[in-house]
Design a protein around this motif. Structure first.
Motif, mmCIF file in Angstrom:
data_model
loop_
_atom_site.group_PDB
_atom_site.id
_atom_site.type_symbol
_atom_site.label_atom_id
_atom_site.label_comp_id
_atom_site.label_asym_id
_atom_site.label_seq_id
_atom_site.Cartn_x
_atom_site.Cartn_y
_atom_site.Cartn_z
ATOM 1 N N ARG A 40 34.768 25.413 2.021
ATOM 2 C CA ARG A 40 35.688 24.286 2.176
ATOM 3 C C ARG A 40 35.753 23.836 3.630
ATOM 4 O O ARG A 40 35.820 22.650 3.913
ATOM 5 N N LYS A 41 35.755 24.796 4.549
ATOM 6 C CA LYS A 41 35.766 24.433 5.963
ATOM 7 C C LYS A 41 34.498 23.681 6.332
ATOM 8 O O LYS A 41 34.541 22.691 7.036
ATOM 9 N N THR A 42 33.357 24.167 5.836
ATOM 10 C CA THR A 42 32.083 23.520 6.118
ATOM 11 C C THR A 42 32.047 22.115 5.515
ATOM 12 O O THR A 42 31.600 21.166 6.150
ATOM 13 N N ALA A 43 32.529 21.976 4.288
ATOM 14 C CA ALA A 43 32.528 20.668 3.620
ATOM 15 C C ALA A 43 33.445 19.699 4.349
ATOM 16 O O ALA A 43 33.122 18.518 4.475
ATOM 17 N N ALA A 44 34.579 20.176 4.814
ATOM 18 C CA ALA A 44 35.511 19.296 5.530
ATOM 19 C C ALA A 44 34.888 18.802 6.826
ATOM 20 O O ALA A 44 35.074 17.646 7.209
ATOM 21 N N LYS A 45 34.130 19.652 7.503
ATOM 22 C CA LYS A 45 33.473 19.239 8.747
ATOM 23 C C LYS A 45 32.343 18.256 8.466
ATOM 24 O O LYS A 45 32.094 17.351 9.254
ATOM 25 N N ALA A 46 31.646 18.445 7.351
ATOM 26 C CA ALA A 46 30.490 17.620 7.031
ATOM 27 C C ALA A 46 30.871 16.279 6.429
ATOM 28 O O ALA A 46 30.055 15.365 6.400
ATOM 29 N N LYS A 47 32.101 16.151 5.941
ATOM 30 C CA LYS A 47 32.512 14.920 5.266
ATOM 31 C C LYS A 47 32.584 13.772 6.275
ATOM 32 O O LYS A 47 33.259 13.854 7.277
ATOM 33 N N LYS A 48 31.865 12.733 6.002
ATOM 34 C CA LYS A 48 31.862 11.561 6.872
ATOM 35 C C LYS A 48 32.323 10.358 6.067
ATOM 36 O O LYS A 48 32.169 10.300 4.859
ATOM 37 N N HIS A 49 32.857 9.401 6.771
ATOM 38 C CA HIS A 49 33.248 8.161 6.113
ATOM 39 C C HIS A 49 31.988 7.365 5.772
ATOM 40 O O HIS A 49 31.036 7.327 6.558
ATOM 41 N N LEU A 50 32.009 6.752 4.628
ATOM 42 C CA LEU A 50 30.881 5.927 4.229
ATOM 43 C C LEU A 50 30.938 4.602 4.977
ATOM 44 O O LEU A 50 31.997 4.005 5.125
ATOM 45 N N GLU A 51 29.798 4.182 5.446
ATOM 46 C CA GLU A 51 29.723 2.904 6.129
ATOM 47 C C GLU A 51 28.849 1.969 5.308
ATOM 48 O O GLU A 51 27.648 2.189 5.182
ATOM 49 N N PHE A 52 29.473 0.973 4.719
ATOM 50 C CA PHE A 52 28.751 0.013 3.920
ATOM 51 C C PHE A 52 28.366 -1.181 4.789
ATOM 52 O O PHE A 52 29.127 -1.576 5.665
ATOM 53 N N PRO A 53 27.208 -1.758 4.533
ATOM 54 C CA PRO A 53 26.820 -2.925 5.327
ATOM 55 C C PRO A 53 27.705 -4.126 4.993
ATOM 56 O O PRO A 53 28.156 -4.292 3.861
ATOM 57 N N VAL A 54 27.972 -4.909 5.970
ATOM 58 C CA VAL A 54 28.778 -6.115 5.776
ATOM 59 C C VAL A 54 27.850 -7.308 5.923
ATOM 60 O O VAL A 54 27.167 -7.453 6.934
ATOM 61 N N VAL A 55 27.821 -8.127 4.898
ATOM 62 C CA VAL A 55 26.969 -9.306 4.913
ATOM 63 C C VAL A 55 27.869 -10.530 4.990
ATOM 64 O O VAL A 55 28.728 -10.743 4.137
ATOM 65 N N SER A 56 27.674 -11.325 5.999
ATOM 66 C CA SER A 56 28.467 -12.549 6.138
ATOM 67 C C SER A 56 27.706 -13.701 5.496
ATOM 68 O O SER A 56 26.528 -13.919 5.791
ATOM 69 N N VAL A 57 28.381 -14.390 4.611
ATOM 70 C CA VAL A 57 27.761 -15.545 3.950
ATOM 71 C C VAL A 57 28.443 -16.835 4.379
ATOM 72 O O VAL A 57 28.329 -17.856 3.711
ATOM 73 N N GLY A 58 29.167 -16.763 5.460
ATOM 74 C CA GLY A 58 29.833 -17.956 5.973
ATOM 75 C C GLY A 58 31.223 -18.111 5.369
ATOM 76 O O GLY A 58 31.739 -17.236 4.677
ATOM 77 N N GLU A 59 31.832 -19.227 5.665
ATOM 78 C CA GLU A 59 33.184 -19.489 5.180
ATOM 79 C C GLU A 59 33.158 -19.946 3.732
ATOM 80 O O GLU A 59 32.191 -20.544 3.271
ATOM 81 N N TRP A 60 34.256 -19.679 3.019
ATOM 82 C CA TRP A 60 34.388 -20.138 1.649
ATOM 83 C C TRP A 60 34.740 -21.617 1.656
ATOM 84 O O TRP A 60 35.440 -22.093 2.544
ATOM 85 N N PRO A 61 34.292 -22.326 0.638
ATOM 86 C CA PRO A 61 34.656 -23.741 0.561
ATOM 87 C C PRO A 61 36.176 -23.903 0.466
ATOM 88 O O PRO A 61 36.862 -23.107 -0.176
ATOM 89 N N ALA A 62 36.707 -24.930 1.114
ATOM 90 C CA ALA A 62 38.154 -25.154 1.142
ATOM 91 C C ALA A 62 38.717 -25.421 -0.245
ATOM 92 O O ALA A 62 39.860 -25.076 -0.539
ATOM 93 N N ASP A 63 37.935 -26.029 -1.134
ATOM 94 C CA ASP A 63 38.437 -26.374 -2.464
ATOM 95 C C ASP A 63 38.111 -25.317 -3.526
ATOM 96 O O ASP A 63 38.271 -25.570 -4.717
ATOM 97 N N LEU A 64 37.692 -24.121 -3.126
ATOM 98 C CA LEU A 64 37.353 -23.072 -4.064
ATOM 99 C C LEU A 64 38.613 -22.528 -4.730
ATOM 100 O O LEU A 64 39.571 -22.165 -4.080
ATOM 101 N N SER A 65 38.598 -22.480 -6.054
ATOM 102 C CA SER A 65 39.723 -21.948 -6.813
ATOM 103 C C SER A 65 39.308 -20.643 -7.464
ATOM 104 O O SER A 65 38.241 -20.552 -8.075
ATOM 105 N N LEU A 66 40.159 -19.646 -7.346
ATOM 106 C CA LEU A 66 39.874 -18.357 -7.973
ATOM 107 C C LEU A 66 40.668 -18.159 -9.252
ATOM 108 O O LEU A 66 40.733 -17.053 -9.783
#
Length: 77
Positions: A40-66
């Motif tokens: 458990r000590k070893t696993a706690a030391k080895a645990k890292k936060h996942l880093e997901f890639p962030v892809v920017s696709v620009g701004e959302w259209p102003a008239d977009l309805s969800l």
């Protein structure tokens, strides 16, 4: 974790009153607990936060309805 000498001695007395095969089981269990604590000590030391890639696709259209109806249509349900 600190143990009072009386508590430790009481545990030793209980273990010593067991048949030999049961003492071996207690010893195996103690070894298991020590191993698990180390894992458990070893696993706690080895645990890292996942880093997901962030892809920017620009701004959302102003008239977009969800709203569901705007996205999927209103089929009367």
């Amino acid at each position: 974790m600190s143990t009072h000498p009386q508590d430790a001695q009481a545990l030793i007395d209980k273990i010593q009153s067991l048949p030999r095969e049961r003492i071996e089981e207690v010893e195996d269990f103690v070894d298991f607990l020590k191993t698990r604590a180390g894992q458990r000590k070893t696993a706690a030391k080895a645990k890292k936060h996942l880093e997901f890639p962030v892809v920017s696709v620009g701004e959302w259209p102003a008239d977009l309805s969800l709203r569901r109806e705007d996205m999927y249509g209103d089929d009367g349900r």
